[in-house]
Design an enzyme around this catalytic site. Sequence first.
Site, short mmCIF file in Angstrom:
data_model
loop_
_atom_site.label_atom_id
_atom_site.label_comp_id
_atom_site.label_asym_id
_atom_site.label_seq_id
_atom_site.Cartn_x
_atom_site.Cartn_y
_atom_site.Cartn_z
N ASP A 35 -0.06 -12.02 -7.23
CA ASP A 35 0.64 -11.08 -6.36
C ASP A 35 0.06 -11.27 -4.96
O ASP A 35 -0.97 -10.72 -4.61
CB ASP A 35 0.43 -9.65 -6.86
CG ASP A 35 1.04 -8.61 -5.93
OD1 ASP A 35 1.53 -9.00 -4.85
OD2 ASP A 35 1.01 -7.42 -6.27
N TYR A 53 -2.78 -3.11 -7.39
CA TYR A 53 -1.47 -2.49 -7.22
C TYR A 53 -0.41 -3.57 -7.12
O TYR A 53 -0.58 -4.54 -6.38
CB TYR A 53 -1.47 -1.65 -5.93
CG TYR A 53 -0.17 -0.94 -5.65
CD1 TYR A 53 0.30 0.07 -6.49
CD2 TYR A 53 0.60 -1.27 -4.52
CE1 TYR A 53 1.49 0.73 -6.22
CE2 TYR A 53 1.79 -0.60 -4.24
CZ TYR A 53 2.23 0.39 -5.09
OH TYR A 53 3.41 1.05 -4.82
N LYS A 70 5.62 -7.97 2.62
CA LYS A 70 4.86 -7.76 3.87
C LYS A 70 5.09 -8.87 4.90
O LYS A 70 6.16 -8.92 5.48
CB LYS A 70 3.40 -7.49 3.52
CG LYS A 70 3.33 -6.22 2.65
CD LYS A 70 1.98 -5.65 2.34
CE LYS A 70 2.15 -4.29 1.68
NZ LYS A 70 1.51 -4.09 0.42
C1 PLP Z 1 2.24 -3.47 -0.88
C2 PLP Z 1 2.02 -4.17 -2.15
C3 PLP Z 1 3.00 -4.23 -3.14
C4 PLP Z 1 4.27 -3.44 -3.06
O1 PLP Z 1 5.07 -3.84 -2.00
P1 PLP Z 1 6.19 -2.80 -1.46
O2 PLP Z 1 6.91 -3.60 -0.43
O3 PLP Z 1 5.44 -1.64 -0.92
O4 PLP Z 1 7.04 -2.43 -2.60
C5 PLP Z 1 2.77 -5.02 -4.25
N1 PLP Z 1 1.62 -5.70 -4.39
C6 PLP Z 1 0.65 -5.66 -3.46
C7 PLP Z 1 -0.59 -6.47 -3.66
C8 PLP Z 1 0.80 -4.88 -2.33
O5 PLP Z 1 -0.18 -4.82 -1.45
#
Ligand code: PLP
Length: 429
Positions: free
Chosen positions: A239, A144, A267
């Site tokens: 990511d 994701y 995060k």
């Molecule tokens: C949470 C997450 C996102 C998206 O971040 P948001 O702040 O919710 O838009 C993207 N990549 C990874 C790996 C994530 O865990």
Amino acid sequence: MNYQRSSALFEAAQQYIPGGVNSPVRAFKAVGGTPIFVSHAKGAYLYDVDGNRYVDFISSWGPLILGHAYEPVINAVIEKAKLGTSFGMPTAIETELAALAVKMVPGIDKIRFVNSGTEACMSAIRLARGFTGKDKIIKFKGCYHGHSDAFLIQAGSGAVTFGAPSSPGVTKGTAKDTLLADYNDLKGICQLAQEHKGSIAAIIIEPVAGNMGCISPSQAFIQGLRSVCTKEGILLVFDEVMTGFRLAAGGAQELLDVSADILCFGKVIGGGLPVGAFAAKTEIMSHLAPEGAVYQAGTLSGNPLAMSAGLAMLQALDLEPQIFKSLAEKTAYLHKGMEAVLVRHKIPHTINRVGSMMSVHFTNEAVTDFTSAALGDNETFKKYFHGMLSEGVYLPPSAYESYFLNDAISYEDLDFTIAALESIADSLK
Ligand SMILES: *Cc1c(COP(=O)(O)O)cnc(C)c1O
């Protein structure tokens, strides 16, 4: 436990907010039942509006690595708020946080702040395309990268949980530039790179996957990925929205000893306020507006409240890097304790763990990619989730999500959690 007030608030919310929530996975659709409405939280504990207490294993899906309402962060935000919340003009604290992030993360010179992980990944891909002049990207099934169009193709957790691996509203035109590969499958990547030679801008990956449960990359796979990218002139995008400032001060790059070309953060870097960021060497970052032609902007980007929260968080982690080790030890303790209970009660399971990320899958098969993650028994998971909830343990309400431990969780809390599993284990058969 009594959930009367939560139920009433959920009813009311559904009248005005689609599905009653502002992010789908909160709605408990995958596990059934009524979502818990939070009243407040402190340290390791969440308190709901009915007065129930839970040991929290999601930490707001990752950001709160030092626990809820961590005082240095709270105080920093309060002090900053008194000076004004947003100006749409530069402030010194943006440079402070940028400099600290650049110091902590290997291989980056510059960083641009945005407001979410979604924005970070979306912008990183635009930058990769602008830099390379190529259109296609490769992503991995079950990973994701936020909810921007190019990534909503077999996108893990939320999207998978609700049976919508590709979302309506994403055009075929967009989808055709996103190529899919299996996690941990280097051969698949080599094939794609040959088939689409010269047209791939970037490969984006969760360097430790956390959106199909927690899945570790094999060393051969992650090092091989780096080699393919270097050889084919493809940018490797990590990511690290989940893993950054969580698995180590330098994130997954440091833990796995591999370097990416562009990094995405979110995060932890925002300390619980809405922050995302992307970063790279100057050579790449100089292509961003206003220096370069790749456009990217944000009214509230780098706003002082968010920056002060992120700065207080990263300063704490930078000063005490042993936190990462202590968190990993706590997670290992939980892993061992839960494993022993599941073995004793003969419940098929696989527990994956990397640092302070962990997931329990109700299958005996090894979970190494999206296909194997999907083998977990969801009926058992539902019973497990609700059983643990009723014992006062808050786990992610989806079998496709990772736990994120925070350092406020004590060994007593872990023993409490293991005892909770013991008392519900027979109901999982
Ligand atoms: C949470 C997450 C996102 C998206 O971040 P948001 O702040 O919710 O838009 C993207 N990549 C990874 C790996 C994530 O865990």
